[in-house]
Write an enzyme that holds these catalytic residues in place. Structure first.
Site, mmCIF file in Angstrom:
data_model
loop_
_atom_site.group_PDB
_atom_site.id
_atom_site.type_symbol
_atom_site.label_atom_id
_atom_site.label_comp_id
_atom_site.label_asym_id
_atom_site.label_seq_id
_atom_site.Cartn_x
_atom_site.Cartn_y
_atom_site.Cartn_z
ATOM 1 N N SER A 466 0.821 -1.214 0.000
ATOM 2 C CA SER A 466 0.000 0.000 0.000
ATOM 3 C C SER A 466 0.857 1.267 0.000
ATOM 4 O O SER A 466 1.503 1.583 -0.988
ATOM 5 C CB SER A 466 -0.952 -0.049 1.204
ATOM 6 O OG SER A 466 -1.981 0.882 1.077
ATOM 7 N N ASP A 477 10.313 6.032 -9.951
ATOM 8 C CA ASP A 477 9.913 6.785 -11.140
ATOM 9 C C ASP A 477 10.694 8.089 -11.277
ATOM 10 O O ASP A 477 11.082 8.483 -12.386
ATOM 11 C CB ASP A 477 8.413 7.082 -11.099
ATOM 12 C CG ASP A 477 7.573 5.828 -11.281
ATOM 13 O OD1 ASP A 477 8.096 4.840 -11.827
ATOM 14 O OD2 ASP A 477 6.397 5.834 -10.868
ATOM 15 N N LYS A 491 -0.765 -4.525 -3.147
ATOM 16 C CA LYS A 491 -2.086 -3.999 -2.785
ATOM 17 C C LYS A 491 -2.173 -2.544 -3.232
ATOM 18 O O LYS A 491 -1.663 -1.641 -2.585
ATOM 19 C CB LYS A 491 -2.364 -4.096 -1.285
ATOM 20 C CG LYS A 491 -3.788 -3.650 -0.939
ATOM 21 C CD LYS A 491 -4.059 -3.721 0.551
ATOM 22 C CE LYS A 491 -5.509 -3.332 0.841
ATOM 23 N NZ LYS A 491 -5.852 -1.954 0.416
#
Length: 687
Positions: A466, A477, A491
């Site tokens: 999460s 990124d 998740k």
């Protein structure tokens, strides 16, 4: 012809027909409150769930199959004829849910209960007759029967249960129990299961039907009865006094899904994810066999007042045979915010050019003291504030980089993941959240400047979930640092808890996406450099859950790249592999992970012959013990005589667990390599 072949609009008439057909027990009926809440759940699923939920015949067929799995997943009670009689319900669950007319599905449960009660009576009668303690059969018992066909009749089930009874007795005998103990334990087990079965009420049956209904949609959407809702609220307030472990049902067993960071079980170091609990005892009381016991009842046995001791009989996750269990003791306690606070330390790496200092900050969860924050207190605790404090302290100690350890971090407050990213970037987006209507909300860091702009690595594992995945994905990124470890949990969905007229529903309402547009759902975050893992991804993680939502993508957003780690990845991986080949702990992790996988694939059945069974178990454990002792010999530690003793007792630690320390040390080494390569690249004139 079965009365179900003429299924009509009136469930009450149908229930009456079933009674007339000879059902032995009074038919359970859904209450008015349950009929009402069934229609509310149907509305919630159709109009509130993230996915495009269509309660049609196709969905009904899947939900009916799941209901059969919920009732009898091992195909051990119902026969082919039983299932065929109720098969007309296969395309009726959608209408039954919308109309609140669930009596036919209560009737199916009643059939299951009749069969199960009869079976436990059968087992107890076999015990009354006396067990055959000769274990010289050449037969084997299949371990998994989820895909087995339904039994053709009772004779076939009698044969199956005769094997199961023999296996249960053999397992206890091999563990060292005398014949009288074996018989007493089995009697306690079957009498307990029979008594619990007879105590089943309408609320329990309704919960089973709803588990099939919601579990067909996705694994995180679920109905909570009033009692379950109260328990959920207690857990969310972290005021629950227990051992700090999240448990889940796994067939007849209760399995450890994860450990609460900073909780008693994690501190004790005697439980690990995927361990199975087969017995629960209080400090001085008798050990209660919990095989076949309902999950909520096992949880009730484990709960208790702060300071008291609970004893657990566990089968370690790596054990391939249920005969090998180990008793552990855990002192119950409450989980406090300070127990979950981020902690920093400096580790030193010795190389030819001298000693290097790398900071390591462990972040167990994404937390915030909401009460203090809402009250306007200036010094409220939060993950971001605590990490910021540790960064400043570590920088004063002249570190050359920071490893942020998010292993076992199951998430928490989204706002904290968002603000924590802001410590390492100078403004920018952090995560995209897509709702059921396709609308995308973009969250980001709006504060100018970064607290720390030096070399960074994020260490993750299969239990990083999460919010941890949002953070790791953003760092990856942005090119802001390296992500190392094992693929994360996966998740990538958001749930809300909504009140119903009777109970509550936890509903998946949205999905997380990285700024690159990739979902964190199902696949998780793939590290730049992957470490071996002892956590089996087929047992733990989103991809191991039935009906998990798929991975997909949305548009990427505009964001600045802070670095280009990809330029150095080949060199970093080569250097890592060279170190791993020379590290006894890393070699152990790689070989143990491969051995676990192979043993799981090979062990599809168990022998009912004692001599052969012991030979198989001893051969498997000999491989595991040899691996462990090769590692210990290389580290200068005393060898073990029993493989199951590899996990220490509470308070004992002559060494750090290899999976805990070797990965931190190697993450620091990789980060140091990266810092040096990047400095050389900059010095060589990168634009």
């Amino acid at each position: 012809m079965s009365p179900l072949a003429h299924l009509g609009r009136s469930a009450t008439v149908l229930a009456g027909l079933l009674l007339a057909a000879g059902a032995a027990l009074a038919q359970p009926q859904p209450t008015d409150a349950q009929r009402q809440v069934a229609t509310e759940i149907a509305e919630s699923l159709r109009y509130g769930h993230y996915a495009d939920v269509r309660l049609d015949d196709g969905w009904s067929s899947r939900a009916f199959a799941r209901y059969l799995d919920v009732l009898d997943g091992q195909r051990a009670f119902l026969t082919e004829a039983d299932v065929a009689e109720f098969r007309p319900l296969e395309r009726q669950l959608d209408d039954a849910l919308v109309d609140g007319e669930l009596a036919p599905f209560f009737s199916l449960y009643q059939r299951y209960q009749e069969r199960a009660e009869s079976r436990y009576d059968w087992l107890l009668s076999r015990l009354d007759e006396g067990l055959d303690y000769r274990y010289d059969s050449d037969k084997r018992l299949p371990l998994e029967r989820e895909d087995a066909p339904w039994a053709s009749g009772m004779d076939e089930l009698d044969t199956l249960w005769a094997k199961r009874l023999k296996n249960a007795a053999l397992s206890l005998a091999i563990s060292g129990q005398e014949e009288e103990q074996v018989e007493n334990n089995l009697r306690q087990r079957y009498e307990g299961q029979l008594n619990r079965l007879r105590q089943t009420n309408e609320e329990d049956i309704f919960g089973l039907v709803m588990a099939a209904v919601t579990g067909t949609i996705d694994p995180h959407t679920e109905y909570l009865s009033p009692r379950q809702g109260e328990s959920f609220d207690i857990q969310m307030r972290l005021s629950l006094e227990g051992i700090g472990a999240l448990l889940q049902a796994d067939g007849e067993y209760v399995k450890v899904a994860s450990l609460v960071p900073g909780g008693p079980a994690e501190r004790a170091g005697v439980l690990e994810p995927a361990d199975r609990i087969v017995g629960v005892g209080q400090e001085d009381g008798e050990m209660v066999n919990v095989v076949g016991m309902r999950l909520d009842e096992v949880v009730d046995l484990i709960r208790g007042p702060k300071g008291s001791v609970v004893r657990l009989d566990i089968v370690p996750a790596q054990a391939v045979d249920m005969t090998r269990s180990k008793e552990v003791r855990i002192t119950r306690d409450t989980v406090k915010l300070e127990d979950q606070a981020a902690q920093g330390e400096v580790i030193e790496l010795k190389r030819d050019d001298g000693t290097h200092r790398i900071g390591v900050i462990t972040v167990p969860t994404f937390y915030v003291d909401f009460d203090a924050w809402q009250a306007g207190e200036e010094d409220y605790r939060s993950t971001t504030r605590d990490v910021a404090r540790e960064i400043e302290r570590l920088q004063e100690e002249e570190i050359e980089g920071i490893v942020l350890d998010l292993r076992n971090n199951g998430g928490g407050a989204l706002q904290e993941a968002n603000s924590l990213i802001g410590l390492f970037i100078d403004r920018g987006p952090t995560v995209q959240v897509r709702d059921a209507r396709g609308r995308i909300s973009l969250y980001g860091d709006t504060e100018t400047g970064a607290l720390y702009d030096g070399p960074l690595a994020v260490l993750v594992n299969r239990l990083s979930a999460s919010a941890s995945e949002i953070f790791a994905g953003a760092i990856q990124d942005y090119g802001r640092g390296l992500v190392v470890g094992t693929p994360t949990f996966g998740k990538g969905t958001v749930q809300t808890l909504n009140e119903l007229s009777h109970g509550e529903i936890k509903l998946t309402r949205a999905k997380f996406y990285r700024i690159s547009g990739e979902s964190t759902q199902h696949r998780g975050v793939e590290p730049d450099i992957i470490f071996p893992s002892l956590i089996d991804p087929e047992l733990i993680g989103e991809s191991s859950l039935d009906n998990a939502l798929d991975w997909d993508t949305v548009r990427s957003v505009q964001y600045r790249e802070y670095g280009e780690p990809w330029r150095f990845m080949e060199s970093l991986r080569d250097r890592h592999l060279q170190r791993a080949a020379d590290n006894p702990n890393f070699r152990y992790l790689e070989q143990q992970a491969e051995l676990n996988r192979r043993l799981r694939e090979e062990t599809t059945s168990v022998s009912l012959n004692r001599e052969q069974r012991q030979q198989e178990v001893e051969a498997q454990e000999a491989e595991q013990l040899a691996l462990e002792n090769r590692r210990r010999e290389a580290l200068g530690l005393e060898p073990l005589e029993e493989w199951i003793d590899a996990r220490g007792e509470e308070g004992e630690s002559d060494e750090a667990e290899p999976v805990e320390q070797v990965q931190v040390q190697e993450a620091a080494q990789i980060l140091l390599d990266y810092a040096k390569l990047e400095n050389s690249y900059r010095f060589a004139g990168r634009g």
